[in-house]
Write a protein that holds these residues in place. Structure first.
Motif, PDB file in Angstrom:
ATOM      1  N   HIS A 237       0.888  -1.159   0.000  1.00 45.45           N
ATOM      2  CA  HIS A 237       0.000   0.000   0.000  1.00 45.45           C
ATOM      3  C   HIS A 237       0.925   1.208   0.000  1.00 45.45           C
ATOM      4  CE1 HIS A 237      -3.507  -2.491   1.144  1.00 45.45           C
ATOM      5  NE2 HIS A 237      -2.609  -3.184   1.825  1.00 45.45           N
ATOM      6  N   CYS A 300      -4.538   5.877  -0.323  1.00 49.15           N
ATOM      7  CA  CYS A 300      -3.572   4.852  -0.714  1.00 49.15           C
ATOM      8  C   CYS A 300      -3.153   5.089  -2.157  1.00 49.15           C
ATOM      9  CB  CYS A 300      -4.190   3.462  -0.575  1.00 49.15           C
ATOM     10  SG  CYS A 300      -3.077   2.136  -1.055  1.00 49.15           S
ATOM     11  N   GLU A 302      -0.748   2.938  -3.778  1.00 48.79           N
ATOM     12  CA  GLU A 302      -0.132   1.795  -4.451  1.00 48.79           C
ATOM     13  C   GLU A 302      -1.238   0.781  -4.652  1.00 48.79           C
ATOM     14  OE1 GLU A 302       3.457   1.480  -5.358  1.00 48.79           O
ATOM     15  OE2 GLU A 302       2.156   0.291  -6.662  1.00 48.79           O
ATOM     16  N   VAL A 303      -1.449   0.415  -5.902  1.00 55.01           N
ATOM     17  CA  VAL A 303      -2.603  -0.436  -6.195  1.00 55.01           C
ATOM     18  C   VAL A 303      -2.553  -1.686  -5.317  1.00 55.01           C
ATOM     19  CG1 VAL A 303      -1.458  -1.566  -8.135  1.00 55.01           C
ATOM     20  CG2 VAL A 303      -3.941  -1.544  -8.010  1.00 55.01           C
ATOM     21  N   CYS A 304      -3.673  -1.986  -4.652  1.00 54.00           N
ATOM     22  CA  CYS A 304      -3.651  -3.064  -3.669  1.00 54.00           C
ATOM     23  C   CYS A 304      -4.870  -3.967  -3.791  1.00 54.00           C
ATOM     24  CB  CYS A 304      -3.564  -2.475  -2.264  1.00 54.00           C
ATOM     25  SG  CYS A 304      -4.879  -1.301  -1.922  1.00 54.00           S
ATOM     26  N   HIS A 308      -8.794  -0.452  -3.410  1.00 50.47           N
ATOM     27  CA  HIS A 308      -7.680   0.499  -3.413  1.00 50.47           C
ATOM     28  C   HIS A 308      -8.146   1.952  -3.388  1.00 50.47           C
ATOM     29  CE1 HIS A 308      -4.078   2.565  -4.591  1.00 50.47           C
ATOM     30  NE2 HIS A 308      -4.467   2.761  -5.826  1.00 50.47           N
ATOM     31  N   MET A 311      -9.481   3.601   0.377  1.00 51.46           N
ATOM     32  CA  MET A 311      -8.760   3.492   1.652  1.00 51.46           C
ATOM     33  C   MET A 311      -8.552   4.882   2.252  1.00 51.46           C
ATOM     34  SD  MET A 311      -6.072   0.414   0.952  1.00 51.46           S
ATOM     35  CE  MET A 311      -5.167   0.711   2.445  1.00 51.46           C
TER      36      MET A 311
HETATM   37 CU   LIG Z   1      -4.056   0.720  -2.360  1.00 52.70          CU
END
Ligand SMILES: [Cu+2]
Ligand code: HEM
Ligand SMILES: [Cu+2]
Lengths: 354, 627
Positions: A237, A300, A302-304, A308, A311
């Motif tokens: 993340h 967030c 960072e692709v999670c 995503h 968040m």
């Molecule tokens: Cu993310």
């Protein structure tokens, strides 16, 4: 039915294009007898470049003003003002370069469009010119690198000792935030201790964990350095606090950190924004001016996975006194989950006496 | 327009007899499918690349609909997307990510690596260096069919029920390693990795061939210092690819181990799906280093061929030598070298040591210098030229513009202090779409318009080309320029919607403008598709040298057969950029014209060379008689 419509539409389009194509071809054959090296289109294309230049840069100029209403407010952190300054400085330099090169790039086509009577200037190279335009960018780059480097080293230097340390853990799909409680120290954690209740995997065998508390919103004291101790529980993340110009990835198995100093409380920021016409607009959802409900946010970057984009956590910056008040009012996670603790064999009353 | 240049023609024809051909008729399969001929293989790459471009474009249209109209009822997409659109007409959030991921993968690798290098390196290397074919026709054929196989696998992955890979084209683990993390990390990811493995094999086979061919098969007289810039660009691209793609392969291999064999290269201390995984000791950062060790050079693998192509086209159509030929080569070598030591600028806030960040900031900003040199050289080439605006020329000028506008923001992003805020926002999306996506795409289009006559023996329609260009040029600016504003406002990339955040709830109108511009730009590509396919069959017959160009490919017959030149391969005497040379009657002197034939335009040194040529010819004549 829809498919039929689609197909006949496509057939129709192709037929029209074929017709245009035939006409263009016939016209060019008819004209071809006049032995010209270029057709009249050459002139039209030549003119379109300067036209596009004027229209394009006009649009950029006008729209940049409009768009800036929606930019983030001035940085709410100490280092943020510096990076913002660097950003706009660099933007100004590249803006000039962008404009100047395009002035030439879009003017030359008009100025030097093909004429049978003229011939191009045979000029394979010119060493002086080439040295100039190697050296000038090199010098400018050096300047930018050095100023960037100084700011970067400051930002990434070790956090001051008096920093308020906060633990932020990213997981699919929300953030968990832990404060160190009265002892001012965060207890240990271990991913093997994570379960449905203890979502951060706090290790309660470590006495320092007992007074740690987990907060719904992130509270930060104004004017005091804050150290974010960042980790992730499942995938990558990234902690992004746009108003503070803070970003750092959360990496499973590798704690990361970022420290910064908030310089404006939420209330001060609202006050400041209340002077901005863009923020005085009424928000249709609340019926109030936008600035009234302004909040700092955590996102967030960072692709999670599927959540995503959702968040979110609210960040509240208080005056130090208010922050301390809030801090001391919080109940420790352990005290709110006595059953859980006894289920893992820890008696809270004993631990308290330690 | 049909002025055939008689004297040039005759120079090639003079060597009348056919010493090469073993005239046997080829079957359909040998000729068009499993062909060993570099020209056919080039066309296979091109047409496959074009088809992929439309698929990649369609995907972007799909997610642009979502971004512009996050609240809309998308039921109308159900026929196309099936269960990815739910009963309420909402797009599945994982499908959004899948579409973004596939779009990026397809555009970067299938369109702009295979479609661009595969097409033009294959087509132009033998023709411009005067070779009968590639060093190994068989490897060349394999290269295409591995690419084809990679494509088939990737295509299949679009249709499986768990969806294709969805973790972004950079496939960072642990997300890509754990099927529990998202459904696309299951079978979809397996197929992605398999497909990319084949793709890498294809690239390596192609690259080895390009390098060998350029080094070994140049015709007589064609030294490296007389090579067209296209060939220099393809050559350097192949070298970069050869050095970087294997690293991606190893990164992928370790990921496969982590996924299937329980190793822990990239995984450590993970709790997911209600359980703690046994993996400890791995590092997600290791993957990022390996990935970007390819990933950054990849940017130049995509860009350099486009720069080479446009250098050639701009010089030809400015009727003027490319300015600073040696500086152009020097900067390409510089860029090629530096591209290997800047990769960690993608990782400033990944948690790596900040000191490393400083080092990579220094190295990154150095790369701006050769790029600036190239830009200025382009501009100076246009200065006092005599510009002919063919569609290829327009796309080349477009490339220079996009290269500048996308390149300058690299200076912003390369500064680690500034990148803290901008990393993974739309500012990055704007930057790389302009400098790598659009610029390379424009280079590819320029190449197609310019060499179409040589590929298919017919001309494409100019007027449609102009319409295509202006729509596309204005279109890509309308799509990607506004993304800077959105990025400055902090909008993160790979977001399904922005409505959850107060900070990102603005710019809703601009999102719609961008999407509409994208739809129009995409639609305009059908003008190209039509022009391309229709002209293959119905275009005007091409003259031998339609653009009055200097390079060797224009000395071949209208449709070069197997072996390219029916007679002897022409010898090269001069560099490729003798345009508008003072004293010369024509405004171009092709590379195979000896100095001895052009006393009126020679410099003193060239006159000397001319004399030497004469003597050599005499010697040669003697020795061949004695055979
Ligand atoms: Cu993310
Ligand atoms: C009409 C043309 C195009 C449009 C409208 C478009 C639009 C977009 C947008 C909006 C994104 C970001 C989506 C998100 O982060 O949620 C994206 C991602 C991307 N695009 Fe494009 N794009 C186009 C063409 C291209 C081309 C020609 C390339 C070739 C380099 C390309 C490469 C990429 C890559 C690498 C990504 C990142 C994918 C990822 O995040 O994994 N695109 N595109
Ligand atoms: Cu890079």
């Amino acid at each position: 039915m829809a498919a039929l419509l689609l197909i006949s539409g496509v057939v129709f389009l192709v037929a029209i294009l074929a017709l245009i194509y035939r006409i263009f071809t016939l016209v060019s054959i008819a004209k071809g007898s006049t032995k010209q090296r270029v057709s009249s289109s050459n002139k039209i294309n030549a003119i379109l470049f300067p036209v596009l230049f004027v229209v394009g840069f006009g649009a950029i100029f006008i729209y940049s003003g409009i768009a800036s209403e929606n930019f983030l407010p001035a940085a709410a952190s100490a280092h943020g003002s510096e990076t913002d300054f660097l950003f706009w400085l660099t933007m100004a330099i590249i803006g000039v370069a962008f404009f100047a090169t395009h002035l030439l790039l879009f003017w030359f086509p008009f100025k030097y469009q093909f004429k049978e009577s003229r011939s191009a200037y045979f000029q394979p190279h010119n060493d002086t010119l080439e040295i100039i335009w190697t050296v000038v960018p090199a010098v400018v780059m050096t300047g930018l690198v050095l100023s960037g480097w100084m700011v970067w080293t400051d930002i990434t230097s070790p956090a001051p000792k008096e920093s308020v340390a906060i633990e932020i853990m990213g997981k699919q799909f929300n953030w968990e935030v832990r404060y160190s409680g009265k002892d001012g120290e965060l207890g240990k954690h271990n991913f093997r201790k994570i379960d449905g209740t203890n979502s951060m995997g706090i290790d309660f065998r470590d006495p320092k964990s007992i007074d740690d508390f987990i907060a719904r919103d992130i509270h930060l004291p104004k004017g005091q350095p804050v150290l974010l101790k960042i980790r992730a529980r499942d995938v990558l993340h990234s902690v992004f606090m746009p108003h503070f110009r803070v970003k750092m990835d959360a990496v499973p198995g590798m704690p990361t950190q970022f420290w910064f100093t908030p310089i404006k409380t939420t209330a001060e920021m609202r006050e400041e924004l209340s002077k901005d016409p863009a923020w005085q607009k009424i928000d249709p959802d609340t019926g109030e001016p936008r600035y009234k409900n302004f909040n700092y946010e955590l996102a967030c970057t960072e692709v999670c996975g599927s959540g995503h984009f959702a968040m979110r956590k609210v960040i509240i910056v208080d005056e130090p006194a208010d922050f301390n008040k809030w801090y001391n009012e919080q109940d420790s996670w352990a005290s709110k989950n006595k059953d859980y603790l006894s289920s893992i064999g820890i008696n809270l009353d004993l631990a308290d006496n330690q | 327009m049909s002025t055939v240049d008689i004297d040039i023609q005759s120079a090639a024809d003079a060597h009348g007899h056919d010493d090469h051909h073993d005239h046997h008729e080829q079957g359909f399969f040998e000729k068009y499918v499993f062909s060993l001929d570099h020209k056919v293989i080039a066309k296979q790459f091109l047409i496959t690349g074009i088809l992929w471009a439309f698929i990649g474009g369609l995907l972007s249209a799909i997610f642009r609909v979502q971004l512009a109209f996050p609240d809309a009822d998308l039921t109308f997409m159900k026929p196309l997307l099936g269960d990815w659109i739910d009963a309420q007409g909402k797009m599945d959030t994982e499908f959004y990510l899948a579409a973004v991921t596939m779009h990026g993968t397809i555009m970067v690798f299938f369109v702009l690596t295979a479609g661009l290098s595969g097409t033009f390196s294959n087509f132009l290397i033998p023709l411009q260096i005067g070779a009968r074919d590639m060093a190994s026709g068989f490897m060349n054929m394999l290269s295409y069919w591995f690419f084809f196989l990679a494509g088939v696998i990737m295509l299949i992955s679009l249709f499986i029920s768990t969806g294709p890979a969805s973790g972004g084209w950079v496939i960072y683990p642990p997300l890509s390693a754990l099927p529990q993390a998202m459904s696309g990390s299951g079978l979809g990811m397996t197929l992605w990795l398999t497909s990319m493995a084949f793709f890498i094999v294809s690239t390596l086979l192609g690259g080895i061939n390009y390098i060998t061919t350029v080094i070994n098969l140049r015709t007589e007289g064609l030294s490296f210092s007389k090579l067209p810039l296209t060939i220099w660009a393809f050559f350097l691209t192949a070298v970069i690819g050869l050095l970087s793609f294997p690293v991606l392969l190893s990164a992928a291999l370790l990921l496969i181990f982590d996924r299937s064999f329980g190793t822990s290269f990239y995984l450590s201390q993970i709790y997911i799906g209600g359980e703690a995984l046994p993996n400890v000791g791995g590092s997600p950062l290791l993957f990022q280093h390996l990935f970007w060790f390819l990933g950054h050079p990849e940017v130049y693998i995509v860009l350099l061929p486009a720069l080479g192509i446009t250098s050639e086209i701009i010089s030809t159509n400015a009727r003027k030598p490319i300015f600073g030929y040696r500086a152009m080569i020097g900067s390409m070598i510089g860029i090629g070298f530096l591209s290997f030591i800047v990769w960690a600028h993608h990782m400033f806030v990944s948690g790596m040591n900040p000191f490393l960040g400083s080092v990579f900031m220094f190295l990154t900003l150095i790369i701006a210098v050769p790029s600036a040199v190239k830009t200025f050289n382009y501009l100076t080439t246009l200065w006092r030229g005599n510009l002919v605006f063919t569609p290829a020329m327009l796309f080349s000028i477009g490339l220079v513009s996009l290269f500048i506008s996308g390149g300058v923001t690299g200076i912003v992003l390369g500064n680690s202090a500034i990148d803290i805020q901008l990393h993974d926002t739309y500012f990055v999306v704007a930057h790389f779409h302009l400098v790598m996506g659009s610029a390379s795409f424009f280079g590819m289009m320029a190449g197609v318009y310019h060499w179409f006559p040589k590929m298919f023996g017919r001309m494409m329609n100019e007027k449609l080309g102009y319409v295509h260009f202006w729509f596309t040029f204005i279109g890509v600016y309308m799509v990607f320029f506004p993304m800077h504003y959105i990025g400055i406002a902090g909008f993160p990339r790979r977001y399904y919607s922005f409505t959850n955040f107060d900070a990102f709830s603005t710019f809703t109108d601009l999102q719609i403008v961008i999407s509409v511009a994208a739809f129009i730009t995409l639609a305009a590509q059908f003008i190209f598709a039509f022009n391309f396919f229709f002209s293959i069959f119905k275009g005007k017959l091409a003259p031998l040298n339609p653009w009055r160009s200097n390079t060797l490919e224009w000395t071949t017959p209208r449709l070069p057969g197997h072996g390219n030149w029916p007679g002897k391969i022409p010898t090269v005497y001069r560099w490729p950029y003798d345009y508008s040379k003072p004293g010369s009657k024509e405004d171009f002197i092709p590379q195979h014209i000896p100095f001895s034939q052009t006393p009126e335009s020679n410099t003193d040194m060239e006159n000397e060379l001319g004399k030497l040529e004469e003597e050599e010819k005499k010697d040669l004549g003697k020795s061949s008689e004695s055979h």
